[in-house]
Scaffold this active site. Structure first.
Site, PDB file in Angstrom:
ATOM      1  N   CYS A 340       0.789  -1.240   0.000  1.00  0.00           N
ATOM      2  CA  CYS A 340       0.000   0.000   0.000  1.00  0.00           C
ATOM      3  C   CYS A 340       0.821   1.289   0.000  1.00  0.00           C
ATOM      4  O   CYS A 340       0.497   2.209  -0.765  1.00  0.00           O
ATOM      5  CB  CYS A 340      -1.045   0.008   1.112  1.00  0.00           C
ATOM      6  SG  CYS A 340      -0.664  -0.971   2.548  1.00  0.00           S
ATOM      7  N   ARG A 369       7.002 -11.335   4.944  1.00  0.00           N
ATOM      8  CA  ARG A 369       6.552 -11.133   6.318  1.00  0.00           C
ATOM      9  C   ARG A 369       7.255 -12.140   7.201  1.00  0.00           C
ATOM     10  O   ARG A 369       7.332 -13.323   6.867  1.00  0.00           O
ATOM     11  CB  ARG A 369       5.044 -11.310   6.430  1.00  0.00           C
ATOM     12  CG  ARG A 369       4.309 -10.284   5.586  1.00  0.00           C
ATOM     13  CD  ARG A 369       2.812 -10.356   5.784  1.00  0.00           C
ATOM     14  NE  ARG A 369       2.166  -9.403   4.890  1.00  0.00           N
ATOM     15  CZ  ARG A 369       0.844  -9.290   4.734  1.00  0.00           C
ATOM     16  NH1 ARG A 369       0.041 -10.081   5.428  1.00  0.00           N
ATOM     17  NH2 ARG A 369       0.345  -8.401   3.916  1.00  0.00           N
ATOM     18  N   GLN A 387       0.973 -10.883  -3.519  1.00  0.00           N
ATOM     19  CA  GLN A 387      -0.430 -10.486  -3.390  1.00  0.00           C
ATOM     20  C   GLN A 387      -0.936  -9.935  -4.715  1.00  0.00           C
ATOM     21  O   GLN A 387      -0.217  -9.220  -5.405  1.00  0.00           O
ATOM     22  CB  GLN A 387      -0.569  -9.386  -2.338  1.00  0.00           C
ATOM     23  CG  GLN A 387      -0.258  -9.840  -0.934  1.00  0.00           C
ATOM     24  CD  GLN A 387      -0.482  -8.702   0.049  1.00  0.00           C
ATOM     25  OE1 GLN A 387       0.093  -7.632  -0.088  1.00  0.00           O
ATOM     26  NE2 GLN A 387      -1.319  -8.944   1.042  1.00  0.00           N
ATOM     27  N   ASP A 389      -2.740  -7.325  -5.364  1.00  0.00           N
ATOM     28  CA  ASP A 389      -3.104  -6.244  -4.455  1.00  0.00           C
ATOM     29  C   ASP A 389      -3.633  -5.037  -5.226  1.00  0.00           C
ATOM     30  O   ASP A 389      -3.034  -4.619  -6.211  1.00  0.00           O
ATOM     31  CB  ASP A 389      -1.833  -5.849  -3.691  1.00  0.00           C
ATOM     32  CG  ASP A 389      -2.142  -5.318  -2.315  1.00  0.00           C
ATOM     33  OD1 ASP A 389      -3.332  -5.245  -1.957  1.00  0.00           O
ATOM     34  OD2 ASP A 389      -1.187  -4.977  -1.599  1.00  0.00           O
ATOM     35  N   HIS A 391      -5.340  -0.993  -4.722  1.00  0.00           N
ATOM     36  CA  HIS A 391      -5.709   0.119  -3.851  1.00  0.00           C
ATOM     37  C   HIS A 391      -6.508   1.120  -4.655  1.00  0.00           C
ATOM     38  O   HIS A 391      -6.082   1.538  -5.725  1.00  0.00           O
ATOM     39  CB  HIS A 391      -4.465   0.744  -3.235  1.00  0.00           C
ATOM     40  CG  HIS A 391      -3.777  -0.197  -2.307  1.00  0.00           C
ATOM     41  ND1 HIS A 391      -2.726  -0.995  -2.692  1.00  0.00           N
ATOM     42  CD2 HIS A 391      -4.046  -0.524  -1.007  1.00  0.00           C
ATOM     43  CE1 HIS A 391      -2.363  -1.752  -1.670  1.00  0.00           C
ATOM     44  NE2 HIS A 391      -3.144  -1.502  -0.644  1.00  0.00           N
ATOM     45  N   LYS A 471     -14.177  -3.811   7.270  1.00  0.00           N
ATOM     46  CA  LYS A 471     -13.772  -4.668   6.150  1.00  0.00           C
ATOM     47  C   LYS A 471     -14.717  -5.838   5.943  1.00  0.00           C
ATOM     48  O   LYS A 471     -15.493  -6.204   6.837  1.00  0.00           O
ATOM     49  CB  LYS A 471     -12.364  -5.206   6.387  1.00  0.00           C
ATOM     50  CG  LYS A 471     -12.284  -6.158   7.565  1.00  0.00           C
ATOM     51  CD  LYS A 471     -10.926  -6.842   7.641  1.00  0.00           C
ATOM     52  CE  LYS A 471     -10.819  -7.684   8.898  1.00  0.00           C
ATOM     53  NZ  LYS A 471      -9.590  -8.442   9.000  1.00  0.00           N
ATOM     54  N   HIS A 517      -8.392  -1.033   0.324  1.00  0.00           N
ATOM     55  CA  HIS A 517      -7.429  -2.104  -0.008  1.00  0.00           C
ATOM     56  C   HIS A 517      -8.244  -3.306  -0.459  1.00  0.00           C
ATOM     57  O   HIS A 517      -9.278  -3.598   0.122  1.00  0.00           O
ATOM     58  CB  HIS A 517      -6.649  -2.585   1.214  1.00  0.00           C
ATOM     59  CG  HIS A 517      -5.961  -1.522   1.990  1.00  0.00           C
ATOM     60  ND1 HIS A 517      -4.599  -1.432   2.049  1.00  0.00           N
ATOM     61  CD2 HIS A 517      -6.437  -0.518   2.761  1.00  0.00           C
ATOM     62  CE1 HIS A 517      -4.260  -0.422   2.834  1.00  0.00           C
ATOM     63  NE2 HIS A 517      -5.366   0.159   3.283  1.00  0.00           N
TER      64      HIS A 517
END
Length: 642
Positions: A340, A369, A387, A389, A391, A471, A517
């Site tokens: 992000c 991670r 990911q 991912d 945004h 979320k 997200h």
RNA sequence: GCCGGGGUAGCUCAGGGGUAGAGCAGCUCACUCGUAAUGAGCAGGUCAGGGGUUCAAAUCCCCUCCCCGGCUCCA
């Protein structure tokens, strides 16, 4: 006086005063009375042999429903505790609830349990069940309970904390006794231990008291219990089926990926067959995002600690990040655990106008991670993963519409991969949060609307939202009924603030955008693992690493086999010719074990007539299929959903 | 990170102080075969890594790494 109950179909049932649930069930029918293990009055479960109140809606609980199994398992947990306390001097016990598909009980016997212990415990449990001891409910004041359980400090702690519904009314607590054994319990229980016809102890594990790693670690025994031996056997079969489908096992068998010890825990390498499927997934993902109004972006794997300070990751996520590298005379760099901040920097790279919103950025971003060593699990929980991912940056007015289209897009993609069964969690405002509570409430309502419109069942997880926004988590059910959390859709009021994001409105004022997200596969690796387990390795044609194998009957058919393969390859299919020095039977077997969707066998007649023997996944073989037709059918079988 | 169980050939596993084993896979040769295992032969090992005990360690002890089942964690 008499008792007047209302049955589920609305009809009345009148009984003499003092009648029990069992009497009520017997009045309805003797078969029902036999099957009953407890009853429900006005929605509250009660023991079968407890006296009934004067009125109420009445329902019988049998062992073959979820509630019945719950009671059964809870009772089995008591029997487990009874066995352990009987077998081990000085043993003390903590809690033993029913769980999905089973139960557990936590003990302290001064040492861990061994497999032999488990056998002995199971044998003792069988004796207790054979003795058919009644479960007898007792109620006494807290003070008396503290005396009864004085030797069991965990029970004492529970008694002291009882007030919300754990015990009976007011100051009293309830307990259940069978013979010498007594356990604190809200109940209800089965009438007697003889009702536990099918149980099995499964494994032991360490477990912290009250789930707190600062408190003592107890020894937990897991078991399962079912209404019949058949139901137990079916469950054990399901466990076995899950073991066969384990993506780590399939990964080795199908030569898809591996976790070399030299790399370190949680880090995979992708072999050619795995990498091709992964590439197809990623390619699908990129194409589909581009076709739905996303912009492709890309970002590096490391960034200065300054960035992570601004984003708040160093405050809230530091223990999930790899330690900093010191570069360029003191500057610290960190591997990214999330994408992000990079996307935010792209947004902030120049002044933005309301005309540009919503902005949707998409990246297949590989993140690292530092997962704690005990939690790493194949591709499902890795230390490095990619990911899909996105945004989104939107105005407040756009938020509702954007959330709806994001959810619809998510479901479309999951359906393309063959999943149909969805459930969701909607997580709401926690105690500590950032942003305007009015906006929180509005965003949460939008999320709920989106779920309603999409027709997705969901549970509200009160207070489970992240501190920066509410979320939705989307779960799927796989082919053997397991639930996997896959996609997340997360509103973020925090990061636009952290980075001071703004855009120019039509009135040329400055407003702060709302950020969303959204990861759809979640992690490409994990989603791949779920797919493998869902399909038991037999991936749909469009995802299969090898889509067709051509098997020549004898060496003299090899040229023709290669021609056939080349023809299929020209149509974009992934084809192999098995030219090994083996029998036809063996080559077919290998193709089937490798889960290839199509096998083509070519021999003399095929060479003469331009045909093949065709065997598509799940179908019988067919001889003399014209080459063109075979190619057509394989292409159909392997067509991508879009 | 914590508790417990493990790591022996590519895979599945036996062996538990005295020269490293099997099946499958692999390689070679023969067979040329029509829908789930053709036969014979050969090769394959720092017994996860390091340290210790011992005349002698895959085997016993210690440390590390990795895996498995849980717990905890998954802003």
């Amino acid at each position: 006086m008499s008792i007047e109950l209302t049955l589920p179909d609305g009809s009345p049932l009148v009984l003499d005063d003092g009648a029990t649930g069992y009497d009520a069930a017997a009045a309805i029918g003797p078969r029902l009375a036999d099957a009953a293990i407890a009853v429900k009055v006005d929605g509250a479960a009660r023991d079968l042999h407890a006296a009934l109140p004067a009125t109420g809606t009445f329902e019988v609980i049998t062992a073959d429903g979820e509630e019945g199994r719950h009671i059964l398992r809870h009772s089995a947990a008591h029997v487990l505790a009874q066995a352990v306390l009987g077998l081990f001097d000085g043993a003390t016990f903590a809690i033993g609830p029913p769980i999905e598909d089973g139960f557990y009980y936590d003990f302290d016997i001064g040492r861990p349990f061994t497999p032999e212990d488990l056998e002995a415990i199971e044998a003792r449990m069988a004796e207790i069940v054979a003795a058919d001891q009644p479960f007898e409910r007792e109620e006494f004041p807290k003070e008396r309970a503290l005396e009864v359980f004085a030797d069991h400090p965990f029970k004492v702690e529970i008694i002291q904390s009882v007030d919300e519904g754990e015990g009976a009314a007011g100051d009293a607590v309830s307990a259940y006794r069978n013979e010498q054994f007594i356990d604190l319990c809200r109940g209800p229980h089965v009438p007697s231990t003889g009702r536990l016809r099918a149980f099995k102890l499964l494994r032991t594990a360490g477990a912290y008291w009250r789930g707190d790693d600062k408190r003592p670690q107890l020894q937990r025994i897991y078991g399962t219990a079912w209404e019949t031996p058949k139901a137990l056997a079916d469950y054990l079969d399901r466990l076995e089926e899950a073991r066969k489908r384990d993506h780590r096992k399939l990964g080795v068998e199908l030569d898809l990926f591996s976790f070399p010890q030299e790399l370190g825990s949680g880090l995979a390498v992708w072999h050619p067959k795995g990498a091709i499927t992964r590439m197809i997934m990623e390619d699908y993902s990129t194409r589909t995002h581009l076709a739905h109004g996303y912009d492709l972006v890309s970002s590096p794997h490391i960034a200065r600690s300054h960035l992570w300070q601004t984003s708040g990751h160093l405050d809230f996520y530091a223990e999930g990040m790899y330690p900093a590298m010191e570069l360029d005379g003191g500057d610290e760099y960190l591997l990214k655990p999330m994408n992000c901040p990079f996307h935010i920097l792209i947004f902030r790279s120049r002044a933005r106008s309301y005309r540009e919103l919503p902005m949707r950025m998409f990246e297949l971003g590989t993140v690292y991670r530092y997962e704690r060593s005990g939690v790493v699990h194949g591709l499902m929980r890795a230390r490095g993963f990619t990911q899909d991912d996105s945004h989104m940056f939107v105005t407040e007015e756009q938020l509702a519409g954007e959330l709806q289209s994001l959810l619809d897009f998510t479901l479309m993609v999951l359906r393309d991969f063959g999943f149909e069964d969805f459930e969701a969690d909607l997580s709401t405002i926690p105690e500590k949060y950032v942003g305007d509570p009015v906006l929180w409430e509005r965003a949460t309502a939008y999320l709920a609307d989106a779920l309603d419109n999409a027709g997705i069942e969901y549970a509200v997880a009160e207070g489970e939202g992240a501190f920066y926004g509410p979320k939705i988590d989307v779960h799927i059910r796989d082919a053997i009924g397991r639930r996997w959390q896959i996609s997340t859709l997360q509103v973020d009021f925090g990061q636009p603030e952290n980075f001071g994001l703004e855009y120019a409105t039509a009135q040329n004022t400055r407003e702060r955008p709302v950020m969303i997200h959204r990861a759809l596969f979640g992690s490409v690796e994990r989603f791949f693992g779920v797919l493998l387990e869902h399909y038991a390795g037999a991936l749909p044609g469009w995802l299969a690493p090898v889509q067709a194998t051509v098997v020549p009957v004898a060496d003299r058919h090899l040229d023709y086999a290669r021609e056939v393969a080349a023809g299929l390859a020209n149509r974009g299919l992934r084809v192999e010719v098995d030219d090994a020095d083996e029998t036809v039977g063996e080559k077919i077997r290998r193709a089937l074990l490798a889960k290839h969707p199509a096998v083509l066998v070519v021999g003399d007649t095929d060479v003469d007539e331009d045909t093949v023997g065709l065997r598509l996944r799940g179908e019988d073989e067919e001889r003399g299929v014209p080459l063109g037709e075979a190619a057509e059918r394989i292409a159909d079988l392997c067509a991508a959903p879009r």
